[in-house]
Design a protein around this motif. Structure first.
Motif, PDB file in Angstrom:
ATOM      1  N   MET A  56      -7.244  -3.692  -1.450  1.00 57.13           N
ATOM      2  CA  MET A  56      -6.026  -3.354  -2.189  1.00 57.13           C
ATOM      3  C   MET A  56      -4.790  -3.375  -1.287  1.00 57.13           C
ATOM      4  O   MET A  56      -3.769  -3.966  -1.664  1.00 57.13           O
ATOM      5  N   PRO A  57      -4.812  -2.759  -0.095  1.00 58.82           N
ATOM      6  CA  PRO A  57      -3.655  -2.886   0.798  1.00 58.82           C
ATOM      7  C   PRO A  57      -3.360  -4.339   1.171  1.00 58.82           C
ATOM      8  O   PRO A  57      -2.191  -4.744   1.249  1.00 58.82           O
ATOM      9  N   PHE A  58      -4.414  -5.137   1.375  1.00 56.44           N
ATOM     10  CA  PHE A  58      -4.228  -6.538   1.740  1.00 56.44           C
ATOM     11  C   PHE A  58      -3.574  -7.318   0.607  1.00 56.44           C
ATOM     12  O   PHE A  58      -2.583  -8.028   0.812  1.00 56.44           O
ATOM     13  N   PHE A  59      -4.121  -7.207  -0.588  1.00 54.23           N
ATOM     14  CA  PHE A  59      -3.577  -7.948  -1.732  1.00 54.23           C
ATOM     15  C   PHE A  59      -2.168  -7.476  -2.089  1.00 54.23           C
ATOM     16  O   PHE A  59      -1.290  -8.292  -2.392  1.00 54.23           O
ATOM     17  N   SER A  60      -1.929  -6.170  -2.076  1.00 59.80           N
ATOM     18  CA  SER A  60      -0.603  -5.667  -2.446  1.00 59.80           C
ATOM     19  C   SER A  60       0.444  -6.087  -1.428  1.00 59.80           C
ATOM     20  O   SER A  60       1.588  -6.394  -1.796  1.00 59.80           O
ATOM     21  N   SER A  61       0.074  -6.145  -0.153  1.00 60.98           N
ATOM     22  CA  SER A  61       1.024  -6.575   0.871  1.00 60.98           C
ATOM     23  C   SER A  61       1.392  -8.050   0.723  1.00 60.98           C
ATOM     24  O   SER A  61       2.390  -8.505   1.273  1.00 60.98           O
ATOM     25  N   SER A  62       0.577  -8.778  -0.052  1.00 58.25           N
ATOM     26  CA  SER A  62       0.857 -10.190  -0.321  1.00 58.25           C
ATOM     27  C   SER A  62       1.599 -10.386  -1.638  1.00 58.25           C
ATOM     28  O   SER A  62       1.888 -11.519  -2.024  1.00 58.25           O
ATOM     29  N   GLY A  63       1.879  -9.291  -2.354  1.00 59.30           N
ATOM     30  CA  GLY A  63       2.662  -9.379  -3.574  1.00 59.30           C
ATOM     31  C   GLY A  63       1.901  -9.172  -4.867  1.00 59.30           C
ATOM     32  O   GLY A  63       2.452  -9.372  -5.953  1.00 59.30           O
ATOM     33  N   LEU A  64       0.636  -8.750  -4.781  1.00 58.69           N
ATOM     34  CA  LEU A  64      -0.186  -8.554  -5.972  1.00 58.69           C
ATOM     35  C   LEU A  64      -0.270  -7.069  -6.331  1.00 58.69           C
ATOM     36  O   LEU A  64      -0.529  -6.223  -5.470  1.00 58.69           O
ATOM     37  N   HIS A  65      -0.054  -6.770  -7.609  1.00 56.42           N
ATOM     38  CA  HIS A  65      -0.180  -5.405  -8.121  1.00 56.42           C
ATOM     39  C   HIS A  65      -1.652  -5.164  -8.436  1.00 56.42           C
ATOM     40  O   HIS A  65      -2.248  -5.874  -9.252  1.00 56.42           O
ATOM     41  N   CYS A  66      -2.259  -4.164  -7.787  1.00 52.37           N
ATOM     42  CA  CYS A  66      -3.704  -3.981  -7.848  1.00 52.37           C
ATOM     43  C   CYS A  66      -4.098  -2.702  -8.575  1.00 52.37           C
ATOM     44  O   CYS A  66      -3.454  -1.658  -8.428  1.00 52.37           O
ATOM     45  N   ASP A 107      -9.479  10.178  -0.011  1.00 47.11           N
ATOM     46  CA  ASP A 107      -8.049  10.328   0.259  1.00 47.11           C
ATOM     47  C   ASP A 107      -7.372   8.973   0.181  1.00 47.11           C
ATOM     48  O   ASP A 107      -7.723   8.042   0.913  1.00 47.11           O
ATOM     49  N   LEU A 108      -6.397   8.863  -0.707  1.00 42.28           N
ATOM     50  CA  LEU A 108      -5.706   7.603  -0.909  1.00 42.28           C
ATOM     51  C   LEU A 108      -4.860   7.231   0.295  1.00 42.28           C
ATOM     52  O   LEU A 108      -4.390   8.090   1.049  1.00 42.28           O
ATOM     53  N   LYS A 109      -4.646   5.941   0.456  1.00 47.22           N
ATOM     54  CA  LYS A 109      -3.809   5.434   1.531  1.00 47.22           C
ATOM     55  C   LYS A 109      -2.357   5.369   1.070  1.00 47.22           C
ATOM     56  O   LYS A 109      -2.049   5.513  -0.124  1.00 47.22           O
ATOM     57  N   GLU A 110      -1.484   5.150   2.007  1.00 45.08           N
ATOM     58  CA  GLU A 110      -0.056   5.077   1.694  1.00 45.08           C
ATOM     59  C   GLU A 110       0.206   4.000   0.646  1.00 45.08           C
ATOM     60  O   GLU A 110      -0.306   2.884   0.741  1.00 45.08           O
ATOM     61  N   GLY A 111       0.987   4.341  -0.353  1.00 39.02           N
ATOM     62  CA  GLY A 111       1.328   3.395  -1.404  1.00 39.02           C
ATOM     63  C   GLY A 111       0.358   3.383  -2.569  1.00 39.02           C
ATOM     64  O   GLY A 111       0.594   2.680  -3.559  1.00 39.02           O
ATOM     65  N   GLN A 112      -0.730   4.154  -2.480  1.00 38.15           N
ATOM     66  CA  GLN A 112      -1.712   4.195  -3.559  1.00 38.15           C
ATOM     67  C   GLN A 112      -1.537   5.462  -4.390  1.00 38.15           C
ATOM     68  O   GLN A 112      -1.095   6.500  -3.888  1.00 38.15           O
ATOM     69  N   LYS A 113      -1.876   5.368  -5.660  1.00 37.18           N
ATOM     70  CA  LYS A 113      -1.838   6.539  -6.531  1.00 37.18           C
ATOM     71  C   LYS A 113      -3.013   6.493  -7.488  1.00 37.18           C
ATOM     72  O   LYS A 113      -3.559   5.434  -7.784  1.00 37.18           O
ATOM     73  N   GLU A 136       0.944  -0.872  -5.916  1.00 33.89           N
ATOM     74  CA  GLU A 136       1.956  -1.900  -6.138  1.00 33.89           C
ATOM     75  C   GLU A 136       2.343  -2.554  -4.817  1.00 33.89           C
ATOM     76  O   GLU A 136       2.161  -1.973  -3.742  1.00 33.89           O
ATOM     77  N   PRO A 137       2.911  -3.751  -4.879  1.00 33.50           N
ATOM     78  CA  PRO A 137       3.432  -4.367  -3.653  1.00 33.50           C
ATOM     79  C   PRO A 137       4.545  -3.493  -3.069  1.00 33.50           C
ATOM     80  O   PRO A 137       5.312  -2.875  -3.822  1.00 33.50           O
ATOM     81  N   PRO A 138       4.653  -3.409  -1.755  1.00 34.38           N
ATOM     82  CA  PRO A 138       5.748  -2.641  -1.157  1.00 34.38           C
ATOM     83  C   PRO A 138       7.103  -3.251  -1.515  1.00 34.38           C
ATOM     84  O   PRO A 138       7.197  -4.418  -1.900  1.00 34.38           O
ATOM     85  N   ALA A 139       8.141  -2.452  -1.379  1.00 35.37           N
ATOM     86  CA  ALA A 139       9.479  -2.849  -1.836  1.00 35.37           C
ATOM     87  C   ALA A 139       9.943  -4.165  -1.220  1.00 35.37           C
ATOM     88  O   ALA A 139      10.561  -4.996  -1.892  1.00 35.37           O
ATOM     89  N   HIS A 140       9.653  -4.377   0.056  1.00 35.84           N
ATOM     90  CA  HIS A 140      10.149  -5.585   0.721  1.00 35.84           C
ATOM     91  C   HIS A 140       9.401  -6.844   0.297  1.00 35.84           C
ATOM     92  O   HIS A 140       9.826  -7.962   0.607  1.00 35.84           O
ATOM     93  N   VAL A 141       8.260  -6.664  -0.422  1.00 39.37           N
ATOM     94  CA  VAL A 141       7.456  -7.803  -0.875  1.00 39.37           C
ATOM     95  C   VAL A 141       7.621  -8.037  -2.371  1.00 39.37           C
ATOM     96  O   VAL A 141       7.538  -9.174  -2.840  1.00 39.37           O
ATOM     97  N   LYS A 142       7.861  -6.969  -3.105  1.00 41.41           N
ATOM     98  CA  LYS A 142       7.919  -7.054  -4.560  1.00 41.41           C
ATOM     99  C   LYS A 142       8.940  -8.111  -5.000  1.00 41.41           C
ATOM    100  O   LYS A 142      10.078  -8.121  -4.534  1.00 41.41           O
ATOM    101  N   GLY A 143       8.513  -8.992  -5.880  1.00 38.89           N
ATOM    102  CA  GLY A 143       9.399 -10.018  -6.402  1.00 38.89           C
ATOM    103  C   GLY A 143       9.404 -11.313  -5.624  1.00 38.89           C
ATOM    104  O   GLY A 143       9.958 -12.319  -6.081  1.00 38.89           O
TER     105      GLY A 143
END
Length: 361
Positions: free
Chosen positions: A117-127, A60-66, A84-91
């Motif tokens: 993946m949640p750790f890296f994406s929360s830092s701005g990396l698309h995984c 079961d995927l976690k929030e923000g994963q597809k 992907e990075p969450p909206a508030h981190v993206k960019g």
């Protein structure tokens, strides 16, 4: 997978070659090929056709994963989990490189989706985490094994070429690390006649060394023969799937909670429909070709409690690529799932931030 040696009870003044000669008479009844063949012994029947995997979504995927499936030129499909990075981190991280994660034996894309993946994406990396053919929810190819170093590397290259818009950081664990080494050799050596997409960097996590696992097996047999048999049964005969204590000892730290070990044990049971390689043929084809220093940034990361890849294996890999290895304290082979998973993740994140082409403020 591979085998390791713990503390040696062979005199430290002996070189490895001297140790081998010293103990040869004691272990000549052991056949290295017999040990390695255990992992493919039960799968000698060739599949008549490539098989498509029923979509079970056992993880079961976690929030923000597809999840989606990448179609290879063969028509077979590889499972991909993306975050992907969450909206508030993206960019916020300019020119952040994409990250592509490659698992080892008995694992699949899910092993990265838990924490890293949640750790890296929360830092701005698309995984992106992929499941190699015959693993996870990817399709099964023809034959008794999923492929070779070259075919797995080619599948990764096709995925990057078709789906990744910028040079990624490629992260591989255990045998996934060896596959990445094959990718690097093909990318760097133009004489091979094959061009793979260039990388921003490569991270080898508890990786099987460039020479394969034969040296690891020999060191284990020479210094800890009982442990050698134990870990061989755990991996080649898949005994880890039926023993919680053996699963913990093989992959995780001793303090790992039972319910987590049980969860990952169940996921590993269903992750490998077909062995990644024929290990006898694999080891005969090694070492991987060397590459020129400085053509790609490489991080070699090991774990001090690794029950599979020993310190000599870690240093062999680092020496081969002329880099200084980093050994993470307090974690075991499955660094990305272990109790202190954030230790290795933080080291990798800082390394990516400091890549020469990175312009993170």
């Amino acid at each position: 997978m591979s085998l390791l040696s713990t503390l040696s009870d062979t005199p430290s003044s002996f070189s490895f070659s001297q140790q081998r000669r010293h103990h040869q008479s004691r272990i000549n009844r052991f056949s290295l090929n017999s040990l390695l063949s255990l992992s493919v012994k039960a799968t000698t029947t060739t599949k008549p056709l490539a098989q498509a995997t029923a979509i079970r979504h056992s993880y079961d995927l976690k929030e923000g994963q597809k999840r989606h499936f990448h179609r290879l030129p063969s028509g077979l499909q590889m499972e991909v989990i993306e975050q992907e990075p969450p909206a508030h981190v993206k960019g916020t991280w300019k020119d952040a490189p994409p990250v592509v994660l490659v698992h080892g034996s008995f694992h699949a894309a899910w092993c990265w989706a838990e924490y890293w993946m949640p750790f890296f994406s929360s830092s701005g990396l698309h995984c992106y985490a992929i499941s190699l053919l015959g693993q996870g929810e990817s399709d099964e190819p023809r034959g008794a094994v999923s492929g070779t170093l070259e075919t797995h590397a080619s599948d990764i290259a096709d995925f990057i070429k078709q789906e990744i818009s910028a040079p990624p950081v490629l992260i591989g664990h255990s045998f996934g690390g060896l596959i990445i080494q094959s990718y690097l050799s093909t990318t760097i050596n133009a004489s091979f006649g094959t061009t793979y997409p260039r990388l921003a960097g490569a991270v080898l996590v508890c990786s099987v060394p460039p020479s394969g696992n034969s040296g690891l097996v020999w060191r284990y047999l020479l210094t800890k023969p009982i442990a050698a048999i134990k870990v061989t049964l755990s991996l080649a005969a898949k005994a880890f799937a039926n023993s919680l204590s053996l699963c913990r000892e093989t992959f995780f730290s001793s303090e790992m909670e039972d319910h987590l070990v049980l969860r990952y044990q169940e996921l590993m049971k269903g992750s490998s429909k077909t062995p990644l390689f024929d290990l006898r043929k694999l080891n005969a084809s090694l070492p991987v070709p060397s590459i020129q220093k400085g053509l790609v940034e490489i991080l070699v990361l090991g774990a001090n409690n690794d029950f599979i890849v020993d310190m000599e294996g870690l240093y062999e890999t680092a020496k081969f690529y002329d880099v200084e290895p980093i050994c993470v304290e307090g974690v075991a082979h499955d660094m990305m799932l272990d109790s202190a998973w954030e230790e290795g993740a933080q080291i990798i994140l800082e390394w990516i931030r400091n890549l020469p082409a990175n312009h993170n403020p």
